[in-house]
Design a protein around this motif. Structure first.
Motif, PDB file in Angstrom:
ATOM      1  N   LEU A  24       0.826  -1.200   0.000  1.00  0.00           N
ATOM      2  CA  LEU A  24       0.000   0.000   0.000  1.00  0.00           C
ATOM      3  C   LEU A  24       0.866   1.257   0.000  1.00  0.00           C
ATOM      4  CD1 LEU A  24      -2.721  -0.965   2.657  1.00  0.00           C
ATOM      5  CD2 LEU A  24      -2.813  -1.278   0.163  1.00  0.00           C
ATOM      6  N   VAL A  25       0.418   2.268  -0.712  1.00  0.00           N
ATOM      7  CA  VAL A  25       1.006   3.600  -0.684  1.00  0.00           C
ATOM      8  C   VAL A  25      -0.097   4.566  -0.289  1.00  0.00           C
ATOM      9  CG1 VAL A  25       1.990   5.457  -2.068  1.00  0.00           C
ATOM     10  CG2 VAL A  25       2.806   3.127  -2.382  1.00  0.00           C
ATOM     11  N   ASP A  26       0.051   5.184   0.860  1.00  0.00           N
ATOM     12  CA  ASP A  26      -0.988   6.082   1.379  1.00  0.00           C
ATOM     13  C   ASP A  26      -2.350   5.383   1.389  1.00  0.00           C
ATOM     14  OD1 ASP A  26       0.849   8.163   1.748  1.00  0.00           O
ATOM     15  OD2 ASP A  26       0.597   8.847  -0.312  1.00  0.00           O
ATOM     16  N   GLY A  27      -2.332   4.101   1.747  1.00  0.00           N
ATOM     17  CA  GLY A  27      -3.573   3.355   1.885  1.00  0.00           C
ATOM     18  C   GLY A  27      -4.130   2.791   0.595  1.00  0.00           C
ATOM     19  N   GLN A  28      -3.424   2.947  -0.516  1.00  0.00           N
ATOM     20  CA  GLN A  28      -3.907   2.440  -1.803  1.00  0.00           C
ATOM     21  C   GLN A  28      -2.993   1.336  -2.334  1.00  0.00           C
ATOM     22  OE1 GLN A  28      -4.636   6.526  -3.749  1.00  0.00           O
ATOM     23  NE2 GLN A  28      -6.268   5.246  -4.546  1.00  0.00           N
ATOM     24  N   GLY A  29      -3.614   0.318  -2.954  1.00  0.00           N
ATOM     25  CA  GLY A  29      -2.856  -0.784  -3.521  1.00  0.00           C
ATOM     26  C   GLY A  29      -1.868  -0.303  -4.568  1.00  0.00           C
ATOM     27  N   ASP A  30      -0.639  -0.856  -4.506  1.00  0.00           N
ATOM     28  CA  ASP A  30       0.425  -0.399  -5.398  1.00  0.00           C
ATOM     29  C   ASP A  30       1.113  -1.587  -6.076  1.00  0.00           C
ATOM     30  OD1 ASP A  30       2.074   1.524  -6.618  1.00  0.00           O
ATOM     31  OD2 ASP A  30       3.599   1.316  -5.051  1.00  0.00           O
ATOM     32  N   PRO A  31       0.369  -2.371  -6.868  1.00  0.00           N
ATOM     33  CA  PRO A  31       1.013  -3.470  -7.590  1.00  0.00           C
ATOM     34  C   PRO A  31       1.916  -2.933  -8.693  1.00  0.00           C
ATOM     35  CG  PRO A  31      -1.218  -3.183  -8.387  1.00  0.00           C
ATOM     36  CD  PRO A  31      -1.063  -2.256  -7.205  1.00  0.00           C
ATOM     37  N   GLU A  32       2.910  -3.716  -9.067  1.00  0.00           N
ATOM     38  CA  GLU A  32       3.730  -3.331 -10.205  1.00  0.00           C
ATOM     39  C   GLU A  32       3.129  -3.911 -11.484  1.00  0.00           C
ATOM     40  OE1 GLU A  32       7.645  -4.756  -9.727  1.00  0.00           O
ATOM     41  OE2 GLU A  32       7.100  -6.862  -9.684  1.00  0.00           O
ATOM     42  N   LEU A  33       3.708  -3.577 -12.618  1.00  0.00           N
ATOM     43  CA  LEU A  33       3.195  -4.081 -13.879  1.00  0.00           C
ATOM     44  C   LEU A  33       3.449  -5.579 -14.017  1.00  0.00           C
ATOM     45  CD1 LEU A  33       4.113  -1.404 -16.570  1.00  0.00           C
ATOM     46  CD2 LEU A  33       1.966  -1.685 -15.328  1.00  0.00           C
ATOM     47  N   ALA A  34       2.488  -6.255 -14.609  1.00  0.00           N
ATOM     48  CA  ALA A  34       2.672  -7.643 -15.024  1.00  0.00           C
ATOM     49  C   ALA A  34       3.477  -7.637 -16.323  1.00  0.00           C
ATOM     50  CB  ALA A  34       1.308  -8.291 -15.250  1.00  0.00           C
ATOM     51  N   PRO A  35       4.015  -8.798 -16.739  1.00  0.00           N
ATOM     52  CA  PRO A  35       4.731  -8.837 -18.026  1.00  0.00           C
ATOM     53  C   PRO A  35       3.898  -8.278 -19.178  1.00  0.00           C
ATOM     54  CG  PRO A  35       5.173 -10.832 -16.798  1.00  0.00           C
ATOM     55  CD  PRO A  35       4.137 -10.074 -16.008  1.00  0.00           C
ATOM     56  N   ALA A  36       2.604  -8.582 -19.206  1.00  0.00           N
ATOM     57  CA  ALA A  36       1.742  -8.026 -20.264  1.00  0.00           C
ATOM     58  C   ALA A  36       1.679  -6.509 -20.170  1.00  0.00           C
ATOM     59  CB  ALA A  36       0.343  -8.616 -20.176  1.00  0.00           C
ATOM     60  N   GLY A  37       1.722  -5.983 -18.952  1.00  0.00           N
ATOM     61  CA  GLY A  37       1.686  -4.543 -18.763  1.00  0.00           C
ATOM     62  C   GLY A  37       2.931  -3.849 -19.273  1.00  0.00           C
ATOM     63  N   ARG A  38       4.072  -4.522 -19.171  1.00  0.00           N
ATOM     64  CA  ARG A  38       5.302  -3.944 -19.713  1.00  0.00           C
ATOM     65  C   ARG A  38       5.253  -3.896 -21.243  1.00  0.00           C
ATOM     66  NH1 ARG A  38       8.616  -3.013 -15.558  1.00  0.00           N
ATOM     67  NH2 ARG A  38       8.223  -4.190 -13.636  1.00  0.00           N
ATOM     68  N   GLU A  39       4.600  -4.888 -21.824  1.00  0.00           N
ATOM     69  CA  GLU A  39       4.391  -4.848 -23.274  1.00  0.00           C
ATOM     70  C   GLU A  39       3.437  -3.717 -23.647  1.00  0.00           C
ATOM     71  OE1 GLU A  39       4.418  -5.564 -27.327  1.00  0.00           O
ATOM     72  OE2 GLU A  39       5.829  -6.171 -25.762  1.00  0.00           O
ATOM     73  N   HIS A  40       2.403  -3.520 -22.837  1.00  0.00           N
ATOM     74  CA  HIS A  40       1.504  -2.383 -23.074  1.00  0.00           C
ATOM     75  C   HIS A  40       2.299  -1.075 -23.070  1.00  0.00           C
ATOM     76  CE1 HIS A  40      -2.030  -4.905 -21.291  1.00  0.00           C
ATOM     77  NE2 HIS A  40      -1.945  -5.064 -22.607  1.00  0.00           N
ATOM     78  N   ALA A  41       3.211  -0.941 -22.100  1.00  0.00           N
ATOM     79  CA  ALA A  41       4.007   0.284 -21.987  1.00  0.00           C
ATOM     80  C   ALA A  41       4.852   0.512 -23.233  1.00  0.00           C
ATOM     81  CB  ALA A  41       4.897   0.210 -20.746  1.00  0.00           C
ATOM     82  N   GLU A  42       5.449  -0.537 -23.759  1.00  0.00           N
ATOM     83  CA  GLU A  42       6.265  -0.409 -24.975  1.00  0.00           C
ATOM     84  C   GLU A  42       5.402  -0.005 -26.166  1.00  0.00           C
ATOM     85  OE1 GLU A  42       9.442  -0.420 -25.270  1.00  0.00           O
ATOM     86  OE2 GLU A  42       9.985  -1.091 -23.254  1.00  0.00           O
ATOM     87  N   ARG A  43       4.208  -0.556 -26.242  1.00  0.00           N
ATOM     88  CA  ARG A  43       3.330  -0.222 -27.373  1.00  0.00           C
ATOM     89  C   ARG A  43       2.840   1.216 -27.290  1.00  0.00           C
ATOM     90  NH1 ARG A  43       0.143  -5.291 -29.808  1.00  0.00           N
ATOM     91  NH2 ARG A  43       1.732  -6.890 -29.453  1.00  0.00           N
TER      92      ARG A  43
END
Length: 230
Positions: A39-58
């Protein structure tokens, strides 16, 4: 003497306006029963999944040729991770806008919200029926969300007249911005795809919608189902 013609005009941003690209972060890591996201300031803070890193590149490939004056992220790392490839290509250092962080989900933070959505929990049904987040115990009210999102967009617009900026943010916030611009039901625009691009032009108190959930760079075709929040 030639006949006078009046062609259909293309959209032109008003003088002094700000062109805001709202990019939803890439897919984040999955929620698992019994394992809460940090949590960051009470909010969930997951990192990117492998698919999310591909989204970022696109996203980076899609926007590299655009004339961007600034990049913004929120306090949650999935937005910074999604922005990173584009920021590196353009040589821009992302700035943080806390006011565009995700909707606070109260007691259902840390990944529990996703589980409740998958289970079609009665509270989720009530949330959609009443168009309010705060039917979830401890969650942010629509009024509070509206206020902070409006203040944040107005801050960015005041800082960037006659400029285009990219804001890496969250599904709930994008939905709220679009609903405010359209004057629609609060949750009418939920479900933007991870990595999608939405766009408004801010001119004074007027917010003009130019696109919502543009996913052409993700090769997902014409999607018919909403994307999960958070």
């Amino acid at each position: 003497m030639s006949e006078v013609e009046y062609r259909q005009a293309r959209f032109s941003a008003p003088a002094g306006s700000t062109d805001v690209l709202l990019i939803r972060h890439g897919e984040s890591e999955p929620a698992r029963p019994g394992r809460s996201f940090p949590l960051v300031d009470g909010q969930g803070d997951p990192e990117l999944a492998p698919a999310g890193r591909e989204h970022a590149e696109r996203v980076a490939r899609r926007l590299t040729g655009e004339d961007l004056d600034a990049i913004y992220v929120t306090t949650l790392r999935r937005t910074a991770q999604t922005a990173a490839p584009l920021a590196a290509r353009l040589g821009l250092t992302p700035r943080v806008e806390p006011g565009l962080r995700e909707v606070h989900l109260g007691d259902w933070e840390g990944g529990l919200f996703r589980q409740k959505v998958a289970q079609n929990d009665p509270v989720i049904q009530k949330m959609h029926a009443e168009q309010r987040w705060d039917v979830i115990p401890g969650a942010e009210s629509t009024e509070d969300l509206t206020t902070r999102v409006r203040e944040a967009i107005e801050r960015l617009a005041a800082a960037h007249p006659d400029q285009r900026i990219a804001v890496f943010t969250h599904g709930g916030v994008i939905g709220q911005v679009m609903a405010m611009a359209a004057g629609s039901r609060p949750m009418a625009f939920l479900g933007a795809n991870n990595g999608s691009i939405s766009q408004i032009v801010v001119t004074g108190d007027h917010w003009i919608i130019r696109r919502f959930n543009d996913s052409a760079h993700l090769d997902e075709g014409l999607t018919s189902s909403a994307s999960a929040l958070s």
